[in-house]
Each structure stands twice: as C-alpha cells, then as structure tokens.
Scaffold this active site. Structure first.
Site, PDB file in Angstrom:
ATOM      1  N   GLU A  73      56.514  11.190  40.630  1.00  0.00           N
ATOM      2  CA  GLU A  73      57.209  10.396  41.648  1.00  0.00           C
ATOM      3  C   GLU A  73      56.715   8.951  41.792  1.00  0.00           C
ATOM      4  OE1 GLU A  73      57.267  12.621  45.305  1.00  0.00           O
ATOM      5  OE2 GLU A  73      58.886  13.900  44.613  1.00  0.00           O
ATOM      6  N   GLU A 126      61.096  19.747  41.136  1.00  0.00           N
ATOM      7  CA  GLU A 126      60.805  20.148  42.515  1.00  0.00           C
ATOM      8  C   GLU A 126      62.130  20.400  43.242  1.00  0.00           C
ATOM      9  OE1 GLU A 126      58.241  17.577  44.734  1.00  0.00           O
ATOM     10  OE2 GLU A 126      56.809  17.342  43.083  1.00  0.00           O
TER      11      GLU A 126
END
Length: 442
Positions: free
Chosen positions: A252, A356
């Site tokens: 991320e 995720e």
C-alpha cells in the site's frame, strides 16, 4: 522560519507532531517536516533532522506544560510575540509567560513503532514476546489446513532484516516468528507470501507501516536503498525455501505521496533482487492506495515473468460506501469489482491478486444472513482473480475482521471452492500471519 506567538486560534501552523524520545523528552516537528530549535535569541523551525538542540523536556500539570531546553532554560512567550528559551528561574503553574496549554489534536497512531517507543525497550520486549508466542501458533496452521487454505500472506516490518537487534525502538524476535511460520506452513503443505508491510520512513503514513508521526518519508533515495537491502535479506534467506510462494515488495504505497516513477523504479530493482535468489518465486507489486489506476502497473514492465499485481478491495474507508444498504454493497461487488477483475484478467500482463478484503462494511444492522450473502458475493467474484485472494485478517479483536471467527460462526462460508485441490491447478488459498490474511488463488 522564526517562530512567533501571535495567533488567537490554533491552526495547522500551530500544530506540531511530537516525537517521543523518553518519558519526558520530545522533538517538535512541523507539518512541513522541520524540527523546532530554541535559544535565548528565539526559536526557528528549520532543522531537517533532530539532535540534542531540537530536544525538549515537557513538564506537565493538569493540561498545562512547561517546555525546557537542554541547558535547563524554559521557553517563554516573550515581548514582541517572540518565543524564546530564556525564562528567568523556575516558573510556577500560575499565569506566566513560561506556562502553556497543550492540546492533543490527534493520537491515532498505535502501530509497532508507538508500542515499542511507548513502553520502552524492556517492557515492550516482554509484551511482544508474549504476543508472538501466543497470537499465532501451529494450531492456526492446522485450522487453515483443515479448511482448505493452502497459502499464507505474512506481513513483516523492515526491521526484520536487522534481527535480533533492530534499530530502536523496534524489538527483536520477528525473524524467529517468520521462521516458525515457514516451518509450520511446510508441515501442513501450505505456501507463504512474505509481504513487506512497513518500509523505512513509511510508505503511506499509517500505523501499519510503522509510521512514527503520520508522515510518508519513504520516497527518498536513502530509504529506498535501505528497503532494497531488506528485500535482499528476505530473498536470500527464503528464496530457496520449499514453502515460499512469493515476495511482495511493498504494501500500500500512497498515491498522494509516492510518485509513480519512483515506485516503478523501486519495483524493477526489487524484482531483480528476488530473481538473483529465485528464478520462480512470484514477485508481487501492490497498487498505490488513493487515486491510482491499477493499469499504471500493468503498463510499467516491471519484470519478465511471475509478476503479480496486488489490489485491495474494501467496502469501507470511503464516503462512497457510507449510506449503502446490504444489497447495495453486494451489487457493487458484482457490477464494479467483477468488471474490473475481468478487464485486468484479460489484460496482457501480470496476474491479479486481491491481496486484502474483509467480510465487513458500513451496514450497521446487518443480519447473519446479510453477512453470509456479502461474503458469498466476494468469494464468488474474487475467486476469479488470476492469482487469487487474501483475507485480512486471520485473527482480530473485531469479530468480522477475524477470519477464524467468521468460519467458526458461519458468517463466511467457503463452500466447495475451499476444498483442497491439486497445486497443479494453481488453486491457492492463504492468510496473513500475525496481521493475518487469507487468500485463494485460481
């Protein structure tokens, strides 16, 4: 710039990030990144890195504070609106020029850095040792095996490369936990993805990237070089391990603060490092979070083979989802997410990994049936990803984020798709260990 005391209402200019040095010592960092320095001639915020000159002692008394420099002098709001470190004597707690009110604007970082720095070394070591010995055990791998899970995504912090004595304030022991995970995974024929979740300097300013103060300082040559060293360490140690499936180079990165060209350059260098130790391990590159198109990585030509792009799908963290009903959320999965996955699967490039997702949303009154339907929709759509999916997380203090709780309480129904299948068909299910996730790859 010189610091003056001339405003009636505090704004961003009057807001500092506190770097805790000890129980009473702090650095004051401006929102632009400079550190406060004070002397008898006044205060300025020009230092790019803190030293003893930028270290202050804070004395507290019911919301009021005194701020003292290294030579023992106290800061005061002096005449002509100047902030100086020359208050005569020891100030009391009445209304005087050296007594300030400090307002905590935010205290929302509770990551590895804050835990270790807050408890200090000995207590943090005791707490983390107890946590690591009990949170994830071999029994969890047995649970995953029994439910058809065949791969785990394991988040790690950059300081793992310096174990058992990482830089302060981090606590050693994470490498031993990773070694244990690989051993347990191998015992149950489960594969491992190592995910560099926290890079030095923080790649997104969030607590799960071990940001010290919410800043994103990673996109600098020094930090990138250090990160590549961490990838080299992990690849050299686990590159030939039979349980390794792949290495995720960075989790991320922020679209707002990490330039695409900087990230692509890092990904290309990381790919070459992994290939130095393994010709076949998957190299996983994560989409930037925020306003970024995943196609930007498909067009980047990171490496020649076994490249995977990681997307994170949450019906959370965006006002777009706030007023959605249960049915709205489910239809969004089918209409938006499924279409994007199909397009990326058909793109002539890397494999697609939903690295995720979670069986949770902003619906406040969802029934068990609603959650089952939401989970079923996600499983059905994400199963089509060419490299599979990973659930966040294996265990959590919030029930619906806890994969094991979802399975045991029948809120998430893996169904026939989770039956163990041959690796020849590249059906891979996984979960992340410690910060744990689960994923299926088809």
């Amino acid at each position: 710039m010189n610091v003056t005391v001339d405003r009636d209402v505090a704004s961003s200019w009057e807001t500092f990030r506190l770097w805790r040095v000890s129980t009473s010592e702090f650095h004051f960092r401006t929102l632009q990144g400079q550190f406060l320095t004070c002397g008898s001639g006044g205060c300025s915020a020009t230092a790019e890195s803190p030293s003893t000159l930028e270290t202050f002692v804070i004395e507290r008394n019911n919301g009021r504070v005194h701020i003292k420099v290294g030579n023992g002098a106290y800061l005061q709001a002096a005449i002509e609106n100047q902030l100086t470190a020359d208050y005569p004597g020891n100030p009391g707690w009445d209304n005087n020029a050296a007594t300030f009110e400090m307002t905590i604007v935010a205290n929302n970082l509770h990551g590895d850095y804050q835990l270790a720095n807050g408890y200090l070394h000995n207590e943090a070591k005791r707490i983390l040792k107890r946590h690591r010995n009990s949170f994830i055990t071999i029994d969890d791998f047995n649970f995953l095996y029994r439910h058809g899970i065949n791969t785990v995504r394991i988040p790690v912090g950059w300081w793992i490369a310096y174990d058992p004595n990482p830089p302060a304030p981090f606590i050693g022991g994470s490498l031993e936990s990773l070694d244990n995970a690989f051993s347990w995974a191998q015992a149950y024929n489960i594969k491992c993805i190592i995910d560099l979740h926290a890079a030095p300097g923080s790649q997104n300013g969030m607590e799960h990237s071990a940001s010290r103060d919410g800043s994103t300082d990673w996109p600098s040559q020094a930090y990138i070089s250090q990160t590549l060293h961490v990838i080299d360490f992990l690849a050299s140690r686990f590159g030939t391990h039979p349980a390794l499936l792949g290495i995720e180079l960075l989790n991320e990165p922020s679209a707002a603060t990490v330039p695409l060209d900087t990230l692509v350059s890092y990904y290309k260098q990381g790919y070459e490092i992994v290939r130095k130790y393994s010709p076949s391990a998957y190299v996983i590159i994560c989409q930037r979070i925020g306003n970024a198109d995943p196609l930007e990585l498909y067009q980047a030509n990171i490496g020649s083979h076994n490249i995977v792009v990681d997307l994170h799908y949450y019906n959370l963290f965006d006002t777009f989802f706030v007023n959605m009903s249960a049915e709205d959320n489910i239809q969004f999965i089918y209409k938006s997410r499924e279409a994007q996955l199909q397009a990326l699967n058909n793109a002539n490039g890397p494999l697609v990994f939903i690295g995720e997702w979670v069986n949770e949303w902003n619906v406040t009154s969802g029934s068990q049936t609603d959650y089952q339907d939401f989970g079923r929709a996600q499983l059905e759509v994400y199963n089509a990803a060419s490299f599979g999916w990973a659930y966040w997380t294996l265990k959590n203090d919030r029930q619906h984020w806890d994969f094991e709780w979802n399975i045991r309480n029948n809120f998430l129904q893996l169904g026939k798709s989770a039956n163990k299948q041959s690796f020849n068909s590249l059906v891979l299910l996984g979960l992340a260990y410690a910060l744990a996730h689960l994923h299926q790859i088809l």
